[in-house]
Design a protein around this motif. Sequence first.
Motif, mmCIF file in Angstrom:
data_model
loop_
_atom_site.group_PDB
_atom_site.id
_atom_site.type_symbol
_atom_site.label_atom_id
_atom_site.label_comp_id
_atom_site.label_asym_id
_atom_site.label_seq_id
_atom_site.Cartn_x
_atom_site.Cartn_y
_atom_site.Cartn_z
ATOM 1 N N PHE A 1 -16.085 5.978 2.333
ATOM 2 C CA PHE A 1 -15.000 4.317 2.495
ATOM 3 C C PHE A 1 -15.994 3.361 3.743
ATOM 4 C CE2 PHE A 1 -11.585 6.861 0.106
ATOM 5 C CZ PHE A 1 -11.309 6.051 -0.357
ATOM 6 N N VAL A 2 -16.493 2.195 2.876
ATOM 7 C CA VAL A 2 -17.156 1.201 4.014
ATOM 8 C C VAL A 2 -16.142 0.165 3.263
ATOM 9 C CG1 VAL A 2 -19.205 -0.313 3.730
ATOM 10 C CG2 VAL A 2 -19.466 2.099 2.790
ATOM 11 N N LEU A 3 -15.944 -0.454 5.146
ATOM 12 C CA LEU A 3 -14.627 -1.267 5.202
ATOM 13 C C LEU A 3 -15.210 -2.452 5.920
ATOM 14 C CD1 LEU A 3 -11.302 0.755 5.349
ATOM 15 C CD2 LEU A 3 -12.633 -0.253 3.532
ATOM 16 N N PRO A 4 -14.782 -3.580 6.419
ATOM 17 C CA PRO A 4 -14.925 -4.166 6.659
ATOM 18 C C PRO A 4 -14.906 -4.188 8.733
ATOM 19 C CG PRO A 4 -13.615 -5.325 5.262
ATOM 20 C CD PRO A 4 -13.858 -3.738 5.147
ATOM 21 N N SER A 5 -15.969 -4.213 9.393
ATOM 22 C CA SER A 5 -15.420 -4.585 10.898
ATOM 23 C C SER A 5 -14.462 -5.951 11.172
ATOM 24 C CB SER A 5 -16.302 -4.705 11.216
ATOM 25 O OG SER A 5 -17.599 -4.617 11.331
ATOM 26 N N GLY A 6 -14.752 -5.773 12.169
ATOM 27 C CA GLY A 6 -13.622 -6.972 12.851
ATOM 28 C C GLY A 6 -12.287 -6.646 13.026
ATOM 29 N N ASN A 7 -11.328 -7.368 12.891
ATOM 30 C CA ASN A 7 -10.120 -7.878 13.680
ATOM 31 C C ASN A 7 -9.106 -7.796 12.334
ATOM 32 O OD1 ASN A 7 -10.041 -10.500 12.857
ATOM 33 N ND2 ASN A 7 -9.269 -11.009 15.372
ATOM 34 N N ASN A 8 -9.297 -7.579 10.915
ATOM 35 C CA ASN A 8 -8.553 -7.626 10.015
ATOM 36 C C ASN A 8 -7.388 -6.538 10.091
ATOM 37 O OD1 ASN A 8 -7.230 -7.627 6.835
ATOM 38 N ND2 ASN A 8 -9.509 -8.599 6.377
ATOM 39 N N THR A 9 -6.140 -7.069 10.024
ATOM 40 C CA THR A 9 -5.033 -6.743 10.110
ATOM 41 C C THR A 9 -5.216 -5.611 8.636
ATOM 42 O OG1 THR A 9 -3.943 -7.389 11.423
ATOM 43 C CG2 THR A 9 -2.669 -5.617 10.921
ATOM 44 N N PHE A 10 -5.375 -6.125 7.117
ATOM 45 C CA PHE A 10 -4.998 -5.008 6.204
ATOM 46 C C PHE A 10 -6.242 -4.413 6.421
ATOM 47 C CE2 PHE A 10 -6.145 -5.044 1.976
ATOM 48 C CZ PHE A 10 -4.936 -4.378 0.650
ATOM 49 N N MET A 11 -7.227 -4.553 6.546
ATOM 50 C CA MET A 11 -8.223 -3.758 6.707
ATOM 51 C C MET A 11 -7.718 -2.215 7.475
ATOM 52 S SD MET A 11 -10.667 -4.212 3.667
ATOM 53 C CE MET A 11 -10.380 -6.317 2.740
ATOM 54 N N ARG A 12 -7.169 -2.826 8.472
ATOM 55 C CA ARG A 12 -6.787 -1.557 9.255
ATOM 56 C C ARG A 12 -5.901 -1.274 8.350
ATOM 57 N NH1 ARG A 12 -10.985 -0.555 12.975
ATOM 58 N NH2 ARG A 12 -12.293 -2.310 13.425
ATOM 59 N N LEU A 13 -5.716 -1.390 7.886
ATOM 60 C CA LEU A 13 -3.389 -0.699 7.255
ATOM 61 C C LEU A 13 -4.639 0.275 5.698
ATOM 62 C CD1 LEU A 13 -1.336 -3.067 7.057
ATOM 63 C CD2 LEU A 13 -0.996 -1.518 8.416
ATOM 64 N N LEU A 14 -5.663 -0.604 5.236
ATOM 65 C CA LEU A 14 -5.998 0.492 4.658
ATOM 66 C C LEU A 14 -6.548 1.513 5.296
ATOM 67 C CD1 LEU A 14 -6.957 0.304 1.573
ATOM 68 C CD2 LEU A 14 -9.028 -1.019 2.344
ATOM 69 N N ALA A 15 -8.135 1.241 6.279
ATOM 70 C CA ALA A 15 -8.506 2.786 6.587
ATOM 71 C C ALA A 15 -7.222 3.666 6.961
ATOM 72 C CB ALA A 15 -9.109 1.978 7.995
ATOM 73 N N ASP A 16 -5.991 3.277 7.554
ATOM 74 C CA ASP A 16 -5.330 4.190 7.693
ATOM 75 C C ASP A 16 -4.187 4.807 6.807
ATOM 76 O OD1 ASP A 16 -5.105 3.543 10.963
ATOM 77 O OD2 ASP A 16 -3.419 2.149 10.103
ATOM 78 N N GLN A 17 -4.900 4.263 5.458
ATOM 79 C CA GLN A 17 -4.029 5.215 4.441
ATOM 80 C C GLN A 17 -5.398 5.868 4.228
ATOM 81 O OE1 GLN A 17 -1.074 4.827 2.949
ATOM 82 N NE2 GLN A 17 0.064 2.935 4.510
ATOM 83 N N VAL A 18 -6.225 5.991 4.492
ATOM 84 C CA VAL A 18 -7.302 6.219 3.678
ATOM 85 C C VAL A 18 -7.221 7.811 4.500
ATOM 86 C CG1 VAL A 18 -9.765 7.450 4.003
ATOM 87 C CG2 VAL A 18 -9.072 4.954 2.752
#
Length: 345
Positions: A70-87
């Motif tokens: 899974f290639v996800l955006p770095s930075g402080n985007n909270t939604f993307m962190r939630l997506l990573a948590d779900q992975v």
Amino acid sequence: MIERPMRMTLSDVAREAGVSLATVDRVINRRPGVSSRSVHAVEQSLEKLGYRPDPIAAKLARRSVQRFCFVLPSGNNTFMRLLADQVEAARSWLESQRAFADVVWTDVFDPAALAQTLDHIDDSYEGVAVVALDHPMVRQAIDDLDARGIEVVTLVSDVPGSKRAHFVGIDNSAAGRTAATLLGRFAGGRGGPVAILAGSLSLRDHAERIYGFQQVLAADYPQLMILPVREGRDEGARCRAVVESLLDECPDLVGVYNAGAGNRGIAEALEGAGRARDVIFVGHELTPHSKRFLMRGTMDAVINQDPGHEARSAARVLMALGSKQAIVPDQERIRIDIFVRDNLP
């Protein structure tokens, strides 16, 4: 009768080392993403148990174990962190399906950086799910992965001109139209300027949301004047500065629509100026921050997509593609949720 010694398995090694089966697999195959402490624990367990790989089983495993990235955006985007948590949360389920998933972070706002990340995806992966920028360099990198036999699924933001196999995400044009209808109705007949923020217009999901928003607002709420789109790169500090500037330029600002991330910065700007109650604010993604701003009345509505559903859907689609199975459209359709203060979960 002489009993034959029982052959140790990778599951035995994982149990002895106190790590997951996926971690053992990464250590044995010299793949990144494992701490030195875990590497040491696995190596010690391998030696203690006398584990020796079974060549036949290894051949079968290479054919049957699926590895995804899974290639996800770095930075402080909270939604993307939630997506990573779900992975991460899906890993035990993936292991039961003989599949593993890694997460790689990169700057998706930089097409060269994102393309380089995709170019360096290892051939041990059979599939990649990527939050992608719609840019020629990125399209080429996706096409190159496809040429190498690696299935690509775009996640949240699409690159339809590429050879990606599937898109996992909401109908972003419909999400933008929904946001416009909400903001227009909340305006209650008031006229005046409305601001639009995007992370980047090169992100397909942001561009499609804005198109849908402009379409409805222009047709159904002509008393609301749409201002030129401002980009905040999904960063709270940038979004705050943009809105502070807008409030100075347009003291009669009626509403703000944020098509990307950075809701916290926008809310801070509105609250700091004492405008949180009279400026309508509609944004995306239900995070701890947006929940708090809905409760305060700073945000009026949030358009949401479920990160857990998206993570699991991307994994299911990649597994289906890898095993040549049919994708079930109804199961993989990501719905649009609408949250206001009164229906928060």
